[in-house]
Enzyme design. Sequence first.
Site, PDB file in Angstrom:
ATOM      1  N   VAL A 106       0.878  -1.123   0.081  1.00 50.20           N
ATOM      2  CA  VAL A 106      -0.003  -0.112  -0.154  1.00 50.20           C
ATOM      3  C   VAL A 106       0.868   1.291  -0.117  1.00 50.20           C
ATOM      4  O   VAL A 106       1.697   1.384   0.817  1.00 50.20           O
ATOM      5  CB  VAL A 106      -0.861  -0.043   1.261  1.00 50.20           C
ATOM      6  N   CYS A 107       0.666   2.242  -1.028  1.00 51.73           N
ATOM      7  CA  CYS A 107       1.620   3.264  -1.091  1.00 51.73           C
ATOM      8  C   CYS A 107       1.213   4.194   0.141  1.00 51.73           C
ATOM      9  O   CYS A 107       0.358   4.568   0.517  1.00 51.73           O
ATOM     10  CB  CYS A 107       0.941   4.251  -2.339  1.00 51.73           C
ATOM     11  N   ILE A 108       2.319   4.528   0.947  1.00 52.31           N
ATOM     12  CA  ILE A 108       2.431   5.232   2.210  1.00 52.31           C
ATOM     13  C   ILE A 108       1.739   6.609   2.091  1.00 52.31           C
ATOM     14  O   ILE A 108       1.007   6.906   2.716  1.00 52.31           O
ATOM     15  CB  ILE A 108       3.950   5.373   2.998  1.00 52.31           C
ATOM     16  N   ALA A 135      -1.893   6.423   1.466  1.00 53.85           N
ATOM     17  CA  ALA A 135      -2.650   5.768   2.452  1.00 53.85           C
ATOM     18  C   ALA A 135      -2.641   6.927   3.596  1.00 53.85           C
ATOM     19  O   ALA A 135      -3.828   6.914   4.275  1.00 53.85           O
ATOM     20  CB  ALA A 135      -1.929   4.484   3.145  1.00 53.85           C
TER      21      ALA A 135
END
Lengths: 130, 130, 102, 102, 145, 145
Positions: A77-79, A82
């Site tokens: 998940v792209c930080i 997110a």
Amino acid sequence: MKFGIVVNEGPYTHQASDSALQFARAALAKGHEIVRVFFYNDGVNNGTRLTVPPQDDRNLQKSWSELAAKHGLDLVVCIAAAQRRGVLDAGEAKRHGKDADNIAPGFRISGLGQLVEAAILADRMVTFGD
Amino acid sequence: MKFGIVVNEGPYTHQASDSALQFARAALAKGHEIVRVFFYNDGVNNGTRLTVPPQDDRNLQKSWSELAAKHGLDLVVCIAAAQRRGVLDAGEAKRHGKDADNIAPGFRISGLGQLVEAAILADRMVTFGD
Amino acid sequence: MSTLHTVNKSPFERAALISALGHVRPGDALLMIEDAVVGARKRTAFAAVVEAAAKICALFVLAPDLAARGMAEKDLIEGIKTVDYGGFVDLAAKHRRVQSWL
Amino acid sequence: MSTLHTVNKSPFERAALISALGHVRPGDALLMIEDAVVGARKRTAFAAVVEAAAKICALFVLAPDLAARGMAEKDLIEGIKTVDYGGFVDLAAKHRRVQSWL
Amino acid sequence: MAEVEAPKLPSGVRKKLMFVNRKAPHGTIYALEALEVVLISAAFEQEVCLAFLDDGVFQLVKGQNTQAIGTKNFAPTYRALGDYEITRLYVERESLAERGLATADLMPIVHEDPDDADEEKPSIQVVGRAEMATLMAEQDVLLSF
Amino acid sequence: MAEVEAPKLPSGVRKKLMFVNRKAPHGTIYALEALEVVLISAAFEQEVCLAFLDDGVFQLVKGQNTQAIGTKNFAPTYRALGDYEITRLYVERESLAERGLATADLMPIVHEDPDDADEEKPSIQVVGRAEMATLMAEQDVLLSF
């Protein structure tokens, strides 16, 4: 062959996550490898364990988590995406002073470099989105 | 005049929530009443308190919460849409056996009847979405 | 008993603006917001359709969205007026109903 | 060194299919998935454009998405082939790269 | 804009990566997010280029000012791409024309050419649709936004 | 499909509500969610009708089967609208024609007419674009999906 998959939309509103899941299952069934599934933009919303879909509907988060467990998939998940949208793991929640986290099993939060790396490592990148 | 507002998209991916917020502020500044803001479809994602947008960007959840506090706005998150997408209040989390909730201050979770009711009570309904 | 039509998508990407223009009636207003403001540009592939619609109903663009796309009044098809968010509210109040062409 | 093009939106709503068809090259394949499968229908406003493209590159539709929209092979423009998710994977593997016209 | 992570790849891998930008800026976040990945990709020492076609060409229009809509104005970042050694921005001529745009409506984007005494060169190359298709067909990976 | 809540409104309020359906089914959730609101609206005793135009006409195509994509097939619900006293489904003729569709491609949707000895009547009315615009102009509220 090594596939990389990008998912740009959350569950249910768009068919993107459904299509990506079906593609991933079909690729694995044919003996291909999936180097990474990268959840970007609204795609990060696939990775919250707080979803409660209706009994008569599919559960996309659970399907991804189960597929990851069965095949050792790397669900990233792209930080930054997110954080904007409120998908956090315990460490992120603590770091930002939030009182809860919601990341689903099998998903991990990491940076955009993971997307570029997947594009380099994979033989084919396939993107699902709006 | 009484306005009802529908928001169909989450924060950041689409401009819908930004536009709705600006419209709401302008309507209130002109002395109009906002009978309800109904968050539907991905719009429910505006109502999670776990968001951590970048320091140099706007915070849409906080802006909605603050506007609601200042003007006594009724921010309603569609219950079925919220469950699918993992936006829960404490009661919902308990009912569904989830270990955390994430609803933001000033938002409440309720049924679709609230949308129909708003359409009947308001003089004008304005919808923002994809 | 007129209608305010709002459109928020570029006509080069989506059919919404053209569909909306096909459903306006005399006395209606149509407001382009968000990515739809590019539909108000002069000399585009859709300019003739927009110009024809301007003869049927009043056309507006949201100035804040115009500025975000690097556009100014000089770029607009003649007769299209700009409004700010307050003007958007006034248009919604003035017309009997709002149709959002999402 | 050919390309698999994927399109997932209806051509009646978005410009993606027409744009993709404008960028295909001989040897490429184009796969319509999700809402794009309606672009494979006979006798639509876009049928002529799709038929012309079928002479340049191979056109496919995803059968599961076709069934969901109540369509069958008899509804398709001649020459368009159906594949299932496995066939989608095969197409992606066969061509050197995938361009998703989102 | 975003943090750069150290690449963990077999050395010597050098792919041709094209970022395909087809969406208008500001109405959706895709243009901004594409730019974020582009900047990150610079750390991986690949052959990176950007394509702007369809509504993607609006991303490069000059004079963008997002103050009144309250969102982040990322347009100036395109002008910094040269500092990241990203020097090829292909813009489709037909896409510009359909939208009533000329090259003069775009931001001036330049880079220093190390092979030519660091002289400033334009980064934007306007190409026809067929040439755009050819460029896409020369890439190892297309990342679509 | 969804629970019905008791309306809490001043009695006697009766508005003309039109649900405007412009999106194809299955690729996005909007068609399903519109249907959910329509069903709820039946409990409020308003004058409800539905408009299908642009890609919205695909919602009514017969023979939809979502089994292989794994999503919920809500198409049969349109046929139950008559039971909720929702009896007017306006479909735009030009939208059908552009999409290569004829009335025969749509699901048969009927309702019982209480004013005519409960005889079954068709709920779908195919109307021209100008008439659709007129119908929209007669409503108190338009809810767009």
